[in-house]
Motif scaffolding. Structure first.
Motif, mmCIF file in Angstrom:
data_model
loop_
_atom_site.group_PDB
_atom_site.id
_atom_site.type_symbol
_atom_site.label_atom_id
_atom_site.label_comp_id
_atom_site.label_asym_id
_atom_site.label_seq_id
_atom_site.Cartn_x
_atom_site.Cartn_y
_atom_site.Cartn_z
ATOM 1 N N ALA A 62 7.402 -14.795 -0.219
ATOM 2 C CA ALA A 62 7.340 -15.801 0.986
ATOM 3 C C ALA A 62 8.610 -16.348 1.384
ATOM 4 O O ALA A 62 9.532 -16.378 0.395
ATOM 5 C CB ALA A 62 6.355 -17.070 0.511
ATOM 6 N N PRO A 63 8.906 -16.603 2.478
ATOM 7 C CA PRO A 63 10.334 -16.879 3.140
ATOM 8 C C PRO A 63 10.525 -18.616 2.431
ATOM 9 O O PRO A 63 9.441 -19.230 2.275
ATOM 10 C CB PRO A 63 10.390 -16.909 4.450
ATOM 11 C CG PRO A 63 8.882 -16.749 4.843
ATOM 12 C CD PRO A 63 8.235 -16.205 3.712
ATOM 13 N N VAL A 64 11.716 -18.681 2.509
ATOM 14 C CA VAL A 64 11.906 -20.213 2.169
ATOM 15 C C VAL A 64 12.282 -21.052 3.699
ATOM 16 O O VAL A 64 13.115 -20.499 4.293
ATOM 17 C CB VAL A 64 13.212 -20.318 1.229
ATOM 18 C CG1 VAL A 64 13.888 -21.685 1.005
ATOM 19 C CG2 VAL A 64 12.661 -19.544 0.096
ATOM 20 N N GLY A 65 12.137 -22.273 3.616
ATOM 21 C CA GLY A 65 12.317 -22.937 4.850
ATOM 22 C C GLY A 65 13.697 -23.537 4.996
ATOM 23 O O GLY A 65 14.801 -23.220 4.146
ATOM 24 N N LEU A 66 13.877 -24.196 6.261
ATOM 25 C CA LEU A 66 15.199 -24.455 6.530
ATOM 26 C C LEU A 66 15.966 -25.470 5.490
ATOM 27 O O LEU A 66 17.103 -25.443 5.430
ATOM 28 C CB LEU A 66 15.242 -25.250 7.867
ATOM 29 C CG LEU A 66 16.648 -25.646 8.408
ATOM 30 C CD1 LEU A 66 17.235 -24.379 8.917
ATOM 31 C CD2 LEU A 66 16.036 -26.644 9.887
ATOM 32 N N TYR A 67 15.000 -26.128 5.016
ATOM 33 C CA TYR A 67 15.509 -27.400 3.929
ATOM 34 C C TYR A 67 15.438 -27.014 2.592
ATOM 35 O O TYR A 67 15.102 -27.550 1.724
ATOM 36 C CB TYR A 67 14.930 -28.423 4.364
ATOM 37 C CG TYR A 67 15.251 -29.107 5.789
ATOM 38 C CD1 TYR A 67 16.592 -29.265 6.059
ATOM 39 C CD2 TYR A 67 14.479 -29.083 6.690
ATOM 40 C CE1 TYR A 67 17.018 -29.780 7.219
ATOM 41 C CE2 TYR A 67 14.936 -29.323 7.886
ATOM 42 C CZ TYR A 67 16.158 -29.767 8.296
ATOM 43 O OH TYR A 67 16.455 -30.345 9.683
ATOM 44 N N GLY A 68 15.118 -25.712 2.276
ATOM 45 C CA GLY A 68 14.940 -24.951 0.758
ATOM 46 C C GLY A 68 13.606 -25.199 0.496
ATOM 47 O O GLY A 68 13.238 -24.884 -0.485
#
Length: 195
Positions: A62-68
């Motif tokens: 799964a990808p990681v969001g903008l703030y980690g």
């Protein structure tokens, strides 16, 4: 760019594509891959959830969001309180592997969904993608002001809730919209902005 109809009636904007180009690079390969994957999977709309599934399918994680965190960061600029000149929606995340850090435009024209466009992020800090409603300005006398929330002016000298607005400081000399500017609240000279 300043757009104003009359004194006290205007706003500040930047060209959306130029703003994107300063932060990312268009990826034809990933754009085509995403659109083809959506067709194959019968996904009609490029929502954040669909984009997450695509990234997970391509990388295995799964990808990681903008703030980690684990949540994709998404925003729709279909409001008056931003300096982007176009109404777009976009999602930002870090997919890792060969995908890397991505920004994907997902909508426009008042929030109507369109085919997604993928950009590889070229900035060191993904949080720069969240900076869509700020600009720094300085006048000929060196007074520095920052636009926050797309419409409020702020400087080191402002306190409390008594902040001037971009709209209130709009000036149109001799009703010539081509010469419109945002006046410095300290001295009245034109503020020159960078996004």
């Amino acid at each position: 760019m300043v757009t104003a109809w009359a004194d006290g009636d205007g706003w500040l904007s930047v060209d959306t594509q130029e703003w994107i180009d300063e932060r990312g690079e268009y990826s034809e390969h990933l754009t085509d891959d995403l659109r083809e994957w959506m067709d194959e999977q019968d996904h009609r709309y490029p929502t954040a959830e669909v984009l997450t599934l695509w990234a997970k399918d391509r990388t295995g994680t799964a990808p990681v969001g903008l703030y980690g965190d684990g949540t994709c960061w998404e925003h729709n600029t279909c409001t008056v309180n931003n300096v982007l000149s176009d109404e777009i929606g976009f999602v930002v995340f870090s997919a890792g592997g060969e995908l890397g850090d991505l920004m994907i435009t997902i909508s426009g024209d008042g929030g109507l969904f369109h085919s997604p466009t993928v950009y590889r992020s070229t900035v060191d800090d993904l949080a720069e993608w969240a900076d869509y409603d700020c600009a720094d300005g300085v006048c000929a006398n060196g007074h520095e002001w920052q636009v926050t929330f797309g419409w409020l002016l702020h400087s080191e000298t402002t306190t409390g809730f008594d902040r001037p607005s971009v709209t209130g400081q709009a000036r149109v000399p001799d009703d010539d919209r081509e010469r419109a500017y945002i006046a410095c609240p300290d001295c009245g000279h034109a503020l020159q902005f960078t996004a």
